[in-house]
Motif scaffolding. Structure first.
Motif, mmCIF file in Angstrom:
data_model
loop_
_atom_site.group_PDB
_atom_site.id
_atom_site.type_symbol
_atom_site.label_atom_id
_atom_site.label_comp_id
_atom_site.label_asym_id
_atom_site.label_seq_id
_atom_site.Cartn_x
_atom_site.Cartn_y
_atom_site.Cartn_z
ATOM 1 N N ASP A 202 0.827 -1.193 0.000
ATOM 2 C CA ASP A 202 0.000 0.000 0.000
ATOM 3 C C ASP A 202 0.874 1.260 0.000
ATOM 4 O OD1 ASP A 202 -1.640 2.086 0.746
ATOM 5 O OD2 ASP A 202 -2.677 0.986 2.321
ATOM 6 N N LEU A 203 0.873 1.961 -1.132
ATOM 7 C CA LEU A 203 1.732 3.137 -1.275
ATOM 8 C C LEU A 203 1.347 4.252 -0.301
ATOM 9 C CD1 LEU A 203 4.065 4.396 -2.743
ATOM 10 C CD2 LEU A 203 2.536 4.987 -4.626
ATOM 11 N N THR A 204 0.042 4.415 -0.056
ATOM 12 C CA THR A 204 -0.406 5.437 0.904
ATOM 13 C C THR A 204 0.197 5.148 2.277
ATOM 14 O OG1 THR A 204 -2.445 5.742 -0.312
ATOM 15 C CG2 THR A 204 -2.474 6.456 1.975
ATOM 16 N N GLU A 205 0.159 3.887 2.658
ATOM 17 C CA GLU A 205 0.706 3.483 3.961
ATOM 18 C C GLU A 205 2.217 3.771 4.020
ATOM 19 O OE1 GLU A 205 -0.619 0.000 6.571
ATOM 20 O OE2 GLU A 205 0.779 -0.919 5.159
ATOM 21 N N ALA A 206 2.914 3.447 2.935
ATOM 22 C CA ALA A 206 4.372 3.647 2.896
ATOM 23 C C ALA A 206 4.708 5.134 3.025
ATOM 24 C CB ALA A 206 4.935 3.072 1.599
ATOM 25 N N ILE A 207 3.986 5.996 2.293
ATOM 26 C CA ILE A 207 4.283 7.441 2.349
ATOM 27 C C ILE A 207 3.928 7.998 3.732
ATOM 28 C CG2 ILE A 207 3.822 9.707 1.311
ATOM 29 C CD1 ILE A 207 3.171 8.263 -1.325
ATOM 30 N N THR A 208 2.850 7.499 4.305
ATOM 31 C CA THR A 208 2.416 7.962 5.628
ATOM 32 C C THR A 208 3.477 7.687 6.689
ATOM 33 O OG1 THR A 208 0.125 7.553 5.030
ATOM 34 C CG2 THR A 208 0.589 7.689 7.379
ATOM 35 N N LEU A 209 4.115 6.517 6.600
ATOM 36 C CA LEU A 209 4.989 6.082 7.686
ATOM 37 C C LEU A 209 6.473 6.389 7.478
ATOM 38 C CD1 LEU A 209 3.454 2.519 8.260
ATOM 39 C CD2 LEU A 209 2.995 4.573 9.612
ATOM 40 N N ALA A 210 6.938 6.266 6.248
ATOM 41 C CA ALA A 210 8.395 6.122 6.056
ATOM 42 C C ALA A 210 9.174 7.416 5.852
ATOM 43 C CB ALA A 210 8.634 5.191 4.875
ATOM 44 N N ASP A 211 10.495 7.306 6.111
ATOM 45 C CA ASP A 211 11.451 8.357 5.740
ATOM 46 C C ASP A 211 11.907 8.148 4.295
ATOM 47 O OD1 ASP A 211 11.698 9.593 8.292
ATOM 48 O OD2 ASP A 211 12.923 7.906 8.953
ATOM 49 N N ARG A 212 12.094 6.866 3.962
ATOM 50 C CA ARG A 212 12.487 6.540 2.578
ATOM 51 C C ARG A 212 11.700 5.326 2.119
ATOM 52 N NH1 ARG A 212 18.294 5.345 1.378
ATOM 53 N NH2 ARG A 212 18.348 4.392 3.447
ATOM 54 N N ILE A 213 11.431 5.299 0.816
ATOM 55 C CA ILE A 213 10.710 4.151 0.234
ATOM 56 C C ILE A 213 11.567 3.546 -0.875
ATOM 57 C CG2 ILE A 213 8.629 3.444 -1.024
ATOM 58 C CD1 ILE A 213 7.112 5.690 0.279
ATOM 59 N N PHE A 214 11.734 2.225 -0.816
ATOM 60 C CA PHE A 214 12.416 1.506 -1.888
ATOM 61 C C PHE A 214 11.343 0.855 -2.755
ATOM 62 C CE2 PHE A 214 15.844 0.535 1.507
ATOM 63 C CZ PHE A 214 16.437 1.772 1.309
#
Ligand SMILES: Nc1ncnc2c1ncn2[C@@H]1O[C@H](COP(=O)(O)OP(=O)(O)OP(=O)(O)O)[C@@H](O)[C@H]1O
Length: 268
Positions: A202-214
């Motif tokens: 879930d991209l929304t979840e990744a952007i909500t939580l992370a400092d960096r996304i791979f």
């Protein structure tokens, strides 16, 4: 925002290739030359199409698997065994049905030989922080999915791991419960900023939580791109999705991910 790249390196993943082989020696190539670093106190999310090898990366990083080629180094040491400094939270919870909430939270402490009084003190404190007061003596089947997941998280936090791996922990929950849990994870993380590697579809979840996304490509997975999420913290999952910068980040990252997901659908 804090520049996480100035922090000490925790993981160095270099030239990681991994294949699974059947008994007849037929090869399934899963990872093809993955390189990345994870720094202390960082919240990193790994996103990629279904079946591309996300869990395999986590299994290699936790020492459960040995790579076909390449290396995973934890604080400059080759990963050759499972480390107690890493806590693992998966999609399905690991609660023992015959133990109450408090007794489940205390499992890891019991294994480590921590005395009864300290165990109780610690579990009660964590249960309170997770807003589960009143459920100390409840059994897992008496809890909602979101409550069970919170117990699963504090069970890991009880043993104070330096690093936490989360493999699609909220995948089975409805969207509203997911948001509540995301908020809870952000709160927990902001308290002591343990290094977290979080896998999600879930991209929304990744952007909500992370400092960096791979972003990973489809299988055999390569690291397609890395994105820094420069959204201010603290973040509120409910409000964030209306933030113009969030929308801009989403659109940019989705362009990368979309082509991989579409390719996968065509081949399915
Ligand atoms: N132990 C194993 N033996 C053989 N093949 C495996 C094994 N573990 C994983 N695979 C295969 O490796 C590929 C990647 O699996 P993995 O679970 O890492 O992907 P994933 O991206 O986490 O998937 P999902 O998004 O569906 O959770 C899949 O094709 C899977 O079937």
């Amino acid at each position: 925002m804090k520049n996480t790249l100035q922090n000490k390196m925790v993981f160095q993943v270099e030239g990681l290739h991994h294949s699974f082989f059947t008994k007849k020696k037929e090869e399934t190539k899963v990872l093809e030359g993955i390189d990345f670093k994870v720094f202390e106190n960082e919240f990193v999310a790994i996103v990629g199409p279904s079946g591309c090898g996300k869990s395999t990366i986590l299994n290699l990083m936790s020492g459960l698997l040995r790579p076909t080629e390449g290396s995973v180094r934890l604080r400059d040491k080759e990963m050759d065994t499972v480390h107690s400094s890493i806590g693992y939270i998966a999609q399905s919870d690991t609660l023992l049905p015959w133990r109450t909430v408090r007794k489940n939270v205390e499992v890891g402490l019991e294994i480590r030989g921590i005395d009864k009084t300290t165990r109780k003190q610690k579990s009660i404190e964590l249960i309170k922080k997770a807003e589960l007061e009143g459920f100390e003596d409840a059994y897992p089947h008496e809890l909602s999915g979101g409550m069970r997941k919170r117990v699963d998280i504090i069970k890991v936090l009880a043993v104070e791991p330096e690093i936490i791996f989360m493999d699609e922990p909220f995948a089975s929950l409805d969207v509203f419960t997911r948001e509540i849990l995301q908020k809870y994870v952000l709160k927990v993380w902001s308290e002591d900023r343990r290094t977290i590697v979080f896998i999600t579809h879930d991209l929304t979840e990744a952007i909500t939580l992370a400092d960096r996304i791979f972003i990973l490509s489809q299988r055999p997975a390569k690291l397609k791109s890395t994105h820094c999420i420069d959204l201010e913290r603290p973040r509120d999952p409910e409000e964030l999705k209306f933030n113009p910068r969030f929308i801009e980040l989403y659109e940019g990252i989705w362009k990368d991910l979309k082509s991989e997901v579409e390719m996968q659908v065509k081949e399915a």
